[in-house]
Design a protein around this motif. Structure first.
Motif: not given
Length: 97
Positions: A48-50, A90-92, A64-67, A69-76
């Motif tokens: 799965r992509v995260v 980045r996606s993994l 973060f789960d794939y949907p 992405k906005a939360d992941a960018e906010a955390f960064a």
């Protein structure tokens, strides 16, 4: 010599050829040794992509789960604002559990 018209003539021709040694049955070919079959490839784990928030060294800080992405960018951006250094998203691909 023409084509024989009935089975009696066919039989007579076959016996004549047999007497002359023309109708010797050929030897049957032996079956070749069976070749080794390839093993079926092992099933790979489903992936799965995260989204991964990583530091400059490429180490994953949080995923973060794939949907999300906005939360992941906010955390960064939060980590950068706190002075924790630069982080990127980045996606993994990771195996499903």
């Amino acid at each position: 010599m023409g084509r024989p018209l009935n089975r009696h003539e066919l039989r007579a021709h076959a016996e004549a050829a047999e007497a002359l040694g023309l109708n010797t049955p050929s030897e049957k070919k032996r079956r070749s040794e069976p070749t080794e079959r390839r093993a079926k490839p092992e099933l790979q784990a489903r992936m799965r992509v995260v989204w991964a928030v990583c530091d400059i060294g490429g180490r994953t800080v949080k995923t973060f789960d794939y949907p999300l992405k906005a939360d992941a960018e906010a955390f960064a951006l939060q980590l950068k604002a706190k002075g924790k250094g630069n982080h990127f998203v980045r996606s993994l691909k990771e195996p499903m559990i």
